[in-house]
Design an enzyme around this catalytic site. Structure first.
Site, short mmCIF file in Angstrom:
data_model
loop_
_atom_site.label_atom_id
_atom_site.label_comp_id
_atom_site.label_asym_id
_atom_site.label_seq_id
_atom_site.Cartn_x
_atom_site.Cartn_y
_atom_site.Cartn_z
CG HIS A 1 6.77 -7.64 -0.51
ND1 HIS A 1 7.64 -8.00 0.49
CD2 HIS A 1 5.88 -6.80 0.08
CE1 HIS A 1 7.31 -7.40 1.62
NE2 HIS A 1 6.23 -6.66 1.40
CG HIS B 1 1.53 -4.79 2.03
ND1 HIS B 1 1.57 -5.45 3.24
CD2 HIS B 1 2.82 -4.56 1.68
CE1 HIS B 1 2.85 -5.59 3.62
NE2 HIS B 1 3.62 -5.07 2.68
CE LYS C 1 7.61 -10.12 5.28
NZ LYS C 1 6.95 -8.92 4.77
CG HIS D 1 10.29 -6.45 7.66
ND1 HIS D 1 9.47 -5.56 7.01
CD2 HIS D 1 11.17 -5.68 8.36
CE1 HIS D 1 9.83 -4.32 7.29
NE2 HIS D 1 10.86 -4.37 8.12
CG HIS E 1 10.93 -4.93 1.86
ND1 HIS E 1 11.71 -5.18 2.97
CD2 HIS E 1 9.65 -5.10 2.26
CE1 HIS E 1 10.93 -5.48 3.98
NE2 HIS E 1 9.68 -5.45 3.58
CG ASP F 1 6.78 -3.24 0.80
OD1 ASP F 1 5.75 -3.77 1.24
OD2 ASP F 1 7.60 -2.62 1.51
C1 NCD Z 1 4.00 -2.16 4.95
C2 NCD Z 1 2.52 -1.98 5.26
O1 NCD Z 1 2.05 -0.84 5.28
O2 NCD Z 1 1.84 -2.99 5.47
N1 NCD Z 1 4.65 -0.89 5.04
C3 NCD Z 1 5.82 -0.53 4.44
O3 NCD Z 1 6.32 0.57 4.71
N2 NCD Z 1 6.41 -1.32 3.59
C4 NCD Z 1 4.59 -3.16 5.86
C5 NCD Z 1 5.91 -3.69 5.40
O4 NCD Z 1 5.99 -4.39 4.39
O5 NCD Z 1 6.92 -3.42 6.06
ZN ZN Z 2 5.65 -5.15 2.69
#
Ligand code: NCD
Ligand code: ZN
Length: 355
Positions: free
Chosen positions: A17, A19, A107, A145, A183, A256
């Site tokens: 996971h 970003h 997702k 999520h 998460h 995450d």
């Molecule tokens: C994530 C993001 O900033 O893209 N933020 C977070 O707090 N985890 C989005 C997400 O995964 O919920």
């Molecule tokens: Zn995330």
């Protein structure tokens, strides 16, 4: 697995996971993940979101180009792409995604649940049934999520309420659908995943293993500890540590890691997301070692994820040494500054050079 007190060599881990964003931010952050992990599941919440296979393949090309600019060859880090489910995702799009070989999950963001989720789903079983049936057939997992968005539900209860209102009805309607509860942050989430019937697993972040909600307010408001789902109370953290270090193969690593510019974190309405890609394995090793279970790190980081996704285990290894590691105060991110989680603090483990 070699497991001496002061050194641990494990099969090279994956991040299930992550970003990575796009543009200059992508260029700045992707080398951090590639240094620690062989593969990562790439979240699709760009602006606009990655809703089609064509968009996912184009995003994959941009990630590979960013890796190449950083001198990282295609063989050493593989982005596993995902699609962003909307009320309008068609069954055909899911079939196209599966056929591409590059997309590995879809997702689900409940509309409005988190950063860039405005295009998310408003009524899962009402609007997404054809896509979900195609997904079940494809064998790719739905990455969830798991928080309700109702304003009347306390922010700290949104995951537990999601299980009853959305997760259980969803899995009853589609019992063969593979689901990753992303998460997880609560005892209820951990127990549900451990005990439920059928194909389900969960990712757990390093920050939810290491910190409880007090971290948000220690000596003042600390926006760099703010993420969604938000940190919970200590009993929940302990349940997550038990799950991650225990015998169930249903729990695996998902950082995450979610970079935001410093100015948008330290803000009157600060963004949710913690940057942990820099020091992910150091953070996880510290969490596992804190309960004397460093021996369980390999299963969690390197074995359970591929087993659930139906992918081979990685070839290489990663070595972690018990050594002082000071987390940098700041990093540069294009023209912005990025503050890693727990900046300025020290950890007791670090990955070996050249690992
Ligand atoms: C994530 C993001 O900033 O893209 N933020 C977070 O707090 N985890 C989005 C997400 O995964 O919920
Ligand atoms: Zn995330």
């Amino acid at each position: 697995m070699q497991n001496a007190t002061d050194s641990l060599t494990i099969v090279r881990p994956d991040d299930w996971h992550l970003h990575l964003r796009d543009g200059a931010v992508l260029d700045a952050v992707v080398p951090d993940s590639a240094r620690q992990f062989a593969r990562a599941i790439i979240m699709p919440n760009l602006k606009p979101p990655v809703t089609t296979t064509a968009l996912a393949l184009a995003y994959r090309d941009r990630i590979i180009a960013a890796l190449a600019r950083a001198g990282i060859g295609e063989g050493s880090f593989t982005p596993l792409m995902t699609l962003y489910l909307t009320d309008n995702t068609s069954a055909q799009e899911i079939a196209t995604a599966k056929a591409s070989g590059a997309v590995h999950g879809v997702k689900l963001y409940p509309a409005g649940a988190t950063t860039n989720s405005d295009a998310g789903v408003t009524d899962l079983l009402g609007r997404c049934r054809p896509a979900l049936e195609a997904l079940q057939k494809s064998g790719m997992p739905l990455l969830v999520h798991g928080e309700v968005t109702d304003k009347d539900i306390d922010l700290f209860d949104r995951e537990a309420v999601f299980i009853d209102r959305v997760m259980i009805p969803l899995r009853k309607a589609l019992p063969e659908l593979k689901v990753v509860f992303e998460h997880i942050t609560t005892r209820q989430g951990a127990e549900y995943v451990r005990d439920a019937e059928g194909p389900i697993a969960a990712t757990i972040t390093a920050h939810h293993l290491l910190y409880n909600r007090n971290a948000l307010f220690l000596g003042g408001m600390r926006p760099h500890w703010y993420c969604l789902p938000v940190l919970k109370r200590e009993t929940h953290r302990q349940a997550l540590v038990e799950a991650a270090t225990g015998d169930s193969r249903r729990f695996f690593l998902g950082t995450d890691s979610a970079p935001h510019p410093k100015g948008l974190k330290e803000h009157a309405c600060g963004c949710a997301g913690c940057y942990t890609a820099l020091h992910a394995m150091e953070l996880y090793a510290t969490a596992f070692d804190s309960v004397g279970r460093i021996d369980r790190l390999e299963a969690f980081a390197s074995l359970n994820g591929p087993a659930f996704y139906g992918l081979p285990v990685n070839q290489g290894t990663l070595t972690l040494n018990r050594a002082h590691y000071e987390i940098p105060a700041e990093l540069s991110m294009g023209n912005d500054t990025l503050v890693p989680l727990a900046a300025g603090e020290s950890l007791g483990w670090r990955i070996a050079d050249g690992s």
